[in-house]
Design a protein around this motif. Structure first.
Motif, short mmCIF file in Angstrom:
data_model
loop_
_atom_site.label_atom_id
_atom_site.label_comp_id
_atom_site.label_asym_id
_atom_site.label_seq_id
_atom_site.Cartn_x
_atom_site.Cartn_y
_atom_site.Cartn_z
N GLU A 134 0.85 -1.20 0.00
CA GLU A 134 0.00 0.00 0.00
C GLU A 134 0.88 1.24 0.00
OE1 GLU A 134 -2.82 0.03 3.13
OE2 GLU A 134 -3.79 -1.85 2.55
N GLU A 135 1.12 1.75 -1.17
CA GLU A 135 1.94 2.95 -1.30
C GLU A 135 1.08 4.14 -1.67
OE1 GLU A 135 4.69 2.03 -4.43
OE2 GLU A 135 3.31 2.76 -5.97
N LYS A 136 1.57 5.32 -1.31
CA LYS A 136 0.92 6.56 -1.67
C LYS A 136 1.92 7.47 -2.35
CE LYS A 136 -2.95 6.98 1.55
NZ LYS A 136 -3.61 7.86 2.56
N ALA A 137 1.47 8.10 -3.43
CA ALA A 137 2.36 8.98 -4.19
C ALA A 137 2.00 10.44 -3.91
CB ALA A 137 2.23 8.68 -5.68
N TYR A 138 3.02 11.25 -3.72
CA TYR A 138 2.83 12.68 -3.44
C TYR A 138 3.71 13.49 -4.39
CZ TYR A 138 0.70 11.15 0.95
OH TYR A 138 -0.11 10.55 1.89
N GLN A 139 3.24 14.72 -4.68
CA GLN A 139 4.01 15.67 -5.46
C GLN A 139 4.53 16.76 -4.51
OE1 GLN A 139 4.17 14.69 -8.69
NE2 GLN A 139 2.70 13.07 -8.15
N LYS A 140 5.78 17.14 -4.70
CA LYS A 140 6.39 18.09 -3.77
C LYS A 140 7.35 19.00 -4.53
CE LYS A 140 9.28 18.16 0.43
NZ LYS A 140 10.43 18.87 -0.19
N GLU A 164 17.74 10.20 -15.76
CA GLU A 164 19.02 10.70 -16.28
C GLU A 164 18.83 12.14 -16.72
OE1 GLU A 164 21.99 9.89 -20.10
OE2 GLU A 164 20.80 8.23 -19.30
N VAL A 165 19.69 13.03 -16.26
CA VAL A 165 19.63 14.45 -16.64
C VAL A 165 21.05 14.97 -16.86
CG1 VAL A 165 17.49 14.88 -15.37
CG2 VAL A 165 19.69 15.21 -14.23
N ASP A 166 21.11 16.10 -17.57
CA ASP A 166 22.39 16.79 -17.76
C ASP A 166 22.60 17.71 -16.55
OD1 ASP A 166 24.60 18.15 -18.54
OD2 ASP A 166 23.74 19.01 -20.37
N THR A 167 23.44 17.30 -15.64
CA THR A 167 23.58 18.03 -14.37
C THR A 167 24.14 19.44 -14.55
OG1 THR A 167 25.75 16.97 -14.08
CG2 THR A 167 23.84 15.90 -13.06
N LEU A 168 24.84 19.69 -15.67
CA LEU A 168 25.41 21.02 -15.88
C LEU A 168 24.34 22.06 -16.23
CD1 LEU A 168 28.67 20.16 -17.87
CD2 LEU A 168 28.46 20.76 -15.45
N HIS A 169 23.28 21.62 -16.86
CA HIS A 169 22.26 22.56 -17.33
C HIS A 169 20.88 22.29 -16.74
CE1 HIS A 169 25.37 22.39 -20.53
NE2 HIS A 169 25.20 23.72 -20.53
N THR A 170 20.79 21.42 -15.78
CA THR A 170 19.48 21.02 -15.26
C THR A 170 19.35 21.34 -13.78
OG1 THR A 170 19.36 19.20 -16.86
CG2 THR A 170 17.89 19.08 -14.96
N THR A 171 18.17 21.85 -13.42
CA THR A 171 17.85 22.14 -12.02
C THR A 171 16.59 21.36 -11.66
OG1 THR A 171 18.75 24.37 -12.24
CG2 THR A 171 17.33 23.92 -10.34
N VAL A 172 16.64 20.62 -10.55
CA VAL A 172 15.46 19.87 -10.10
C VAL A 172 14.54 20.83 -9.34
CG1 VAL A 172 14.63 18.01 -8.63
CG2 VAL A 172 16.73 17.71 -9.95
N LEU A 173 13.29 20.93 -9.84
CA LEU A 173 12.32 21.84 -9.24
C LEU A 173 11.24 21.13 -8.42
CD1 LEU A 173 11.78 24.24 -12.27
CD2 LEU A 173 13.43 24.45 -10.41
N GLY A 174 11.01 19.84 -8.69
CA GLY A 174 9.96 19.11 -7.99
C GLY A 174 10.28 17.64 -7.92
N GLU A 175 9.62 16.97 -6.97
CA GLU A 175 9.93 15.55 -6.73
C GLU A 175 8.66 14.73 -6.58
OE1 GLU A 175 14.01 15.93 -4.10
OE2 GLU A 175 12.07 16.33 -3.13
N LEU A 176 8.81 13.46 -6.90
CA LEU A 176 7.77 12.46 -6.66
C LEU A 176 8.16 11.70 -5.39
CD1 LEU A 176 5.33 10.67 -7.52
CD2 LEU A 176 6.95 9.32 -8.87
N SER A 187 10.83 6.27 -1.20
CA SER A 187 11.50 6.66 -2.44
C SER A 187 11.19 8.13 -2.74
CB SER A 187 11.04 5.79 -3.61
OG SER A 187 11.74 6.12 -4.80
N LYS A 188 12.18 8.81 -3.33
CA LYS A 188 12.01 10.21 -3.71
C LYS A 188 12.79 10.41 -5.00
CE LYS A 188 12.27 13.34 -0.50
NZ LYS A 188 12.81 14.31 0.50
N LYS A 189 12.06 10.80 -6.06
CA LYS A 189 12.67 10.93 -7.37
C LYS A 189 12.25 12.26 -8.01
CE LYS A 189 14.51 6.75 -7.42
NZ LYS A 189 15.98 6.55 -7.45
N PRO A 190 13.12 12.87 -8.82
CA PRO A 190 12.77 14.13 -9.49
C PRO A 190 11.72 13.90 -10.59
CG PRO A 190 14.91 13.36 -10.24
CD PRO A 190 14.52 12.46 -9.10
N ASN A 191 10.71 14.73 -10.61
CA ASN A 191 9.69 14.62 -11.68
C ASN A 191 9.38 15.97 -12.33
OD1 ASN A 191 8.20 15.87 -9.64
ND2 ASN A 191 6.35 14.65 -10.05
N PHE A 192 10.10 17.03 -11.89
CA PHE A 192 9.92 18.37 -12.46
C PHE A 192 11.30 19.03 -12.50
CE2 PHE A 192 8.27 22.92 -11.66
CZ PHE A 192 8.29 23.19 -13.02
#
Length: 410
Positions: A134-140, A164-176, A187-192
């Motif tokens: 029983e998992e629940k997903a949240y946006q943050k 996979e992202v280009d770390t030199l030009h990418t900024t993580v703005l949101g997470e799953l 678990s916490k993963k970038p989704n935005f």
């Protein structure tokens, strides 16, 4: 109209009214089709977001774009923030290069879709899976300025994240964020993310359901959408001291929409409109009833009635045989003579009341027989009429003479 037809007509009317009543009182099923179209008010449409964009971007004009990006962006004068949200957005190479040129000039592109793969930006996505029952997903939001609040979407969805992202030009703005039944983060993963390119940026989001009507009206999830879209607000950019040559225009894409209007055939249009659909069904039912009852009425089995036989010939033969067997040759001859005289009256229009020289000449000229044959025939008739009895030979000779007279043709 007979009684049976009235009953059938009443049943048909009752059935049609029953169908209308059932359709009018039964609750309508919720349409969970992933439309993402701005005109649709179904759960997975974007009517609410599209309507609220002017309030989210008070200084920006919202413009609907009905062309594909490649055609629209050929004109380099177009600037602003190109906004894509759909279940699947698949650009071809030339189209995406046109978008990159658009971003390079200092514009923004926002793309919210499930599992976008962009090799040019070195960006890949993957579906997040866990072993939790029983998992629940949240946006943050990642930026602490938005606080630590998490927003829950209570419908099942594919949990894509950026693997996979280009770390030199990418900024993580949101997470799953995935939590278990004990509310612990497993678990916490970038989704935005934000990817800079030239003078502009691409904003990529793997959860397009967040921008649908259902999520916007669920609890306070509209706050999450407002936080995400705040990165596109030109006023916020100015307050943050970010230089930009973008125009104040939100280019809302209507081309890449799963639920965009498309009529593939007249039948598709009829069946997609409830009133026309039921009119079509009722017409089919009416035709079916007409075929059944009208066909039954017209094709009912017709009993075979044997026609009455013409017994005249058989009766005549019976009477003739009876006379012949009794040797009543005189009676047979008299009947034969009477029929012959009737034949003359009808065929040659001559009176037979007086048999004389004038009669012989008229009959000769009209029948074509010789006068000698005519006179001999009627002498034989007079002999038979005056005799008390005749022989079989006399009857045969009379019949032969009469038949010979009739057989002659001019």
């Amino acid at each position: 109209m007979d009684k049976k037809l009235k009953i059938y007509s009443g049943l048909l009317v009752f059935m049609v009214l029953g169908i209308f009543y059932v359709e009018s009182v039964k609750p309508k099923e919720i349409n969970w089709y992933p439309s993402y179209a701005a005109k649709h008010k179904i759960p997975y449409g974007t009517y609410v977001l599209h309507k609220e964009l002017p309030s989210l971007f008070p200084e920006n004009e919202v413009k609907d774009i009905y062309q594909n990006p490649y055609v629209y962006l050929k004109d380099a004068k177009h600037n602003g923030t190109y906004f894509f949200v759909d279940n699947k957005v698949n650009f071809d190479k030339d189209e995406f290069n046109q978008l990159l040129n658009f971003v390079n000039r200092g514009n923004n592109v926002f793309i919210a879709t499930n599992g976008i793969h962009i090799d040019t930006l070195k960006t890949q996505t993957r579906v997040l899976t866990t072993s939790v029952f029983e998992e629940k997903a949240y946006q943050k939001m990642s930026n602490p300025i938005f606080g630590e609040k998490e927003y829950h979407f209570d419908r099942d969805f594919s949990k894509f994240y950026f693997s996979e992202v280009d770390t030199l030009h990418t900024t993580v703005l949101g997470e799953l964020v995935i939590r278990n039944e004990n509310d612990s983060i497993i678990s916490k993963k970038p989704n935005f993310i934000k990817v800079t390119h030239g003078a502009g940026s691409l904003y990529l989001h793997t959860f397009p359901q967040a921008f649908t009507n259902y999520n916007m009206l669920l609890d306070k999830n509209y706050e999450y959408v407002a936080n995400v879209l705040s990165y596109l607000n030109s006023q916020n950019q100015k307050e943050a001291g970010v230089a930009s040559n973008r125009s104040n225009t939100i280019l809302w894409d209507t081309y890449y929409k799963t639920g965009k209007s498309r009529i593939t055939s007249p039948m598709y249009y009829i069946l997609s409109t409830p009133s026309l659909k039921w009119a079509y069904y009722i017409a089919l039912i009416g035709v079916l009833f007409f075929i059944i009852f009208k066909g039954k009425r017209n094709q009912r089995l017709i009993p075979v009635i044997t026609p009455l036989k013409n017994q005249t010939l058989a009766f005549t033969r019976t009477i003739a045989n009876m006379y012949y067997e009794k040797s009543a040759h005189k009676n047979i001859a008299e009947h034969k003579i009477n029929y012959f005289l009737e034949y003359i009256r009808n065929q040659y229009r001559l009176s037979t009341l007086e048999i004389n020289e004038r009669f012989y000449k008229n009959l000769t000229s009209r029948s074509g027989n010789s006068e000698e044959k005519v006179v001999a025939l009627f002498k034989r008739i007079q002999h038979i009429q005056t005799a008390s009895s005749i022989t079989e030979e006399d009857l045969i000779a009379l019949n032969t003479a009469i038949e010979d007279f009739k057989a002659y043709k001019k």
